[in-house]
Design a protein around this motif. Structure first.
Motif, short mmCIF file in Angstrom:
data_model
loop_
_atom_site.label_atom_id
_atom_site.label_comp_id
_atom_site.label_asym_id
_atom_site.label_seq_id
_atom_site.Cartn_x
_atom_site.Cartn_y
_atom_site.Cartn_z
N GLN A 273 0.82 -1.20 0.00
CA GLN A 273 0.00 0.00 0.00
C GLN A 273 0.86 1.26 0.00
N MET A 274 1.95 1.24 0.78
CA MET A 274 2.87 2.39 0.79
C MET A 274 3.48 2.62 -0.59
N ILE A 275 3.84 1.54 -1.27
CA ILE A 275 4.43 1.65 -2.61
C ILE A 275 3.41 2.21 -3.59
N ILE A 276 2.17 1.74 -3.52
CA ILE A 276 1.11 2.24 -4.39
C ILE A 276 0.88 3.73 -4.14
N ASN A 277 0.84 4.12 -2.87
CA ASN A 277 0.66 5.53 -2.54
C ASN A 277 1.78 6.39 -3.11
N GLU A 278 3.00 5.90 -2.99
CA GLU A 278 4.14 6.67 -3.47
C GLU A 278 4.11 6.79 -4.99
N SER A 279 3.67 5.75 -5.67
CA SER A 279 3.51 5.80 -7.12
C SER A 279 2.46 6.85 -7.50
N LEU A 280 1.36 6.87 -6.76
CA LEU A 280 0.31 7.86 -7.02
C LEU A 280 0.78 9.28 -6.71
N ARG A 281 1.67 9.41 -5.75
CA ARG A 281 2.21 10.73 -5.44
C ARG A 281 3.10 11.23 -6.57
N LEU A 282 4.03 10.38 -7.01
CA LEU A 282 4.97 10.80 -8.04
C LEU A 282 4.32 10.93 -9.41
N TYR A 283 3.38 10.05 -9.71
CA TYR A 283 2.75 10.03 -11.03
C TYR A 283 1.23 9.97 -10.89
N ASN A 385 16.22 -0.07 -23.01
CA ASN A 385 15.51 0.72 -24.02
C ASN A 385 14.48 1.68 -23.42
N TYR A 386 14.32 1.64 -22.10
CA TYR A 386 13.35 2.53 -21.46
C TYR A 386 13.79 3.98 -21.55
N ARG A 387 12.87 4.84 -21.96
CA ARG A 387 13.12 6.29 -22.02
C ARG A 387 12.10 6.98 -21.14
N HIS A 388 12.58 7.63 -20.11
CA HIS A 388 11.67 8.25 -19.14
C HIS A 388 11.12 9.55 -19.71
N ALA A 389 9.83 9.53 -20.09
CA ALA A 389 9.22 10.70 -20.71
C ALA A 389 7.74 10.77 -20.37
N PRO A 390 7.40 11.14 -19.11
CA PRO A 390 5.98 11.31 -18.77
C PRO A 390 5.36 12.42 -19.62
N VAL A 391 4.19 12.18 -20.15
CA VAL A 391 3.51 13.17 -20.98
C VAL A 391 2.05 13.24 -20.54
N ASN A 392 1.54 14.46 -20.49
CA ASN A 392 0.16 14.66 -20.01
C ASN A 392 -0.79 14.65 -21.19
N VAL A 393 -1.56 13.55 -21.32
CA VAL A 393 -2.56 13.41 -22.38
C VAL A 393 -3.90 13.18 -21.68
N LEU A 394 -4.40 14.23 -21.01
CA LEU A 394 -5.52 14.15 -20.07
C LEU A 394 -5.10 13.40 -18.81
N LEU A 396 -1.53 11.20 -17.05
CA LEU A 396 -0.07 11.22 -17.14
C LEU A 396 0.45 9.86 -17.62
N LYS A 397 0.95 9.84 -18.85
CA LYS A 397 1.34 8.59 -19.49
C LYS A 397 2.85 8.54 -19.76
#
Length: 410
Positions: A273-283, A385-394, A396-397
């Protein structure tokens, strides 16, 4: 948008704003993406919430557990087959998108993913076009001018509503012929269809055919999109933080032992639950929350006139170092040790107050089930091959997806 001075003192006031019944959802230009649904206000919103909210609580919420586990098992089999064929790298977001869409389709609309896939793709295209709205020239009355953009939006909406109408008619026919399995839980579609057959309450509210279609669009899309993003970002964070991944896996093993995952296990996943919360906080899936006041009101020493739109910058709040510490941009689930949603006033992934997300308990239960099963079956690391690029398309993807290396966990 709120100015900087207000933002510095504004987190407690934001809670007051969310809780104030003089505030409604601001009607953004969604180009028909969901014309009523979440955009309803006043008595219409009150009646819709009263009908829908109980469907995501208590025993009804627990009734979704079986669907979630069943769908998750199928996804685990698919992933085992992929790595069994010699492939190491998978774009995990694609699997989470399909899995969460399958869950919402089965649990709420008595359909599997294949039958809802066409509607889902149409809604995703509508989302992409809607996100482009800010790049189009807008002036009063411009929405009535013909353009290729508006023509495509209109055609997509027509196709979506035609598909939803077929689902509704099929559901009604099966009910009339007695073909609907009595053992299955009553999904949201059935709840809405039952409400539409009523004559309305004393305030004159009733579910029309159009309103049911708007609700289905909202819940089918939002019910899988935000959940798939929560899972995708969480997997990315665990893939790049192997020590936390191992701690989460150890908790799952300790809680479940040799027994199959059960609904009673979920409340014991404290670390998860703590990990899920932190994910929701960051993204957070929704980076901005629009609100509009329909009566003059005062927040602190700030006067807000009737009709003013206020945009709550969720992403900025979640990354504010004064609120979260100097490591606010880093993955640190320990920040949620001993905290609940209610105790964390500056944590707003599901908004707050009477108009908070009606499906948040559904989303958290779904995330715990899927992550627990994934951790039990696999270990995973982030792909080169991961490229960190959050983009807001309504919402956050990850622009280029989240490719990970999967390995069967022994």
């Amino acid at each position: 948008m709120l100015d900087r001075d207000w933002f510095d003192q504004g987190v407690p006031l934001i809670e007051e704003l969310f809780g104030n019944r003089q505030v409604m959802v601001a009607k953004r230009r969604y180009q028909g993406f969901h014309r009523q649904g979440l955009m309803a206000n006043g008595q219409d919103w009150f009646h819709q919430r009263h009908i829908v909210a109980p469907h995501f609580m208590g025993e009804k919420l627990k009734g979704f557990f079986g669907y979630m586990v069943e769908c998750s098992k199928e996804t685990m089999k698919e992933l085992h087959a992929v790595i069994g064929s010699g492939e190491r790298e998978v774009e995990i977001g694609q699997y989470m998108t399909k899995l969460t869409a399958d869950i919402i389709a089965r649990a709420e609309f008595d359909r599997n993913y294949d039958m809802g896939e066409k509607i889902l793709h149409l809604l995703e295209r509508m989302q992409d076009l809607t996100a482009q709205a800010s790049s189009h020239l807008w002036f009063p009355g411009s929405r009535f001018f013909p353009s290729k953009y508006r023509k495509e939006i209109k055609e997509l909406r027509r196709k979506v509503e035609k598909g939803i109408m077929e689902i509704m008619e099929n559901k009604r026919e099966n009910e009339e012929l007695g073909r609907s399995p009595s053992s299955r839980k009553e999904g949201l579609l059935q709840v809405l269809l039952s409400e539409s057959e009523k004559k309305g309450n004393k305030d004159g509210f009733s579910y029309t055919q159009q309103l049911i279609m708007d609700e289905i669009k909202t819940f089918f899309f939002a019910g899988h999109d935000t959940s798939s993003l929560l899972l995708t970002w969480t997997i990315m964070l665990l893939a790049t933080n192997p020590s936390w991944q191992e701690r989460a896996r150890s908790e799952v093993v300790e809680v479940c032992g040799q027994a199959p995952l059960s609904i009673d296990h979920l409340s014991k996943f404290t670390l998860l639950q703590m990990i899920i919360n932190e994910s929701l906080r960051l993204y957070p899936p929704a980076t901005l929350l629009p609100r509009m006041v329909f009566q003059d009101m005062t927040l602190g020493d700030l006067h807000i006139p009737k009709g003013l739109s206020v945009w709550i910058p969720v992403l900025a709040i979640h990354h504010n170092k004064e609120l979260w510490g100097e490591d606010a941009d880093e993955f640190n689930p320990e920040g949620f040790a001993g905290r609940s949603f209610a105790q964390t006033r500056n944590f707003l992934p599901f908004a707050s107050g009477p108009r908070n997300c009606v499906g948040q308990a559904f989303a958290i239960m779904e995330a715990k089930i899927i992550l627990a099963m994934l951790l039990s079956n696999f270990s995973f690391t982030i792909s080169k091959n991961y490229r960190h690029a959050p983009v807001n398309v309504l919402t956050l993807k990850p622009k280029y997806g989240v490719p990970v290396y999967l390995k069967k966990h022994i």
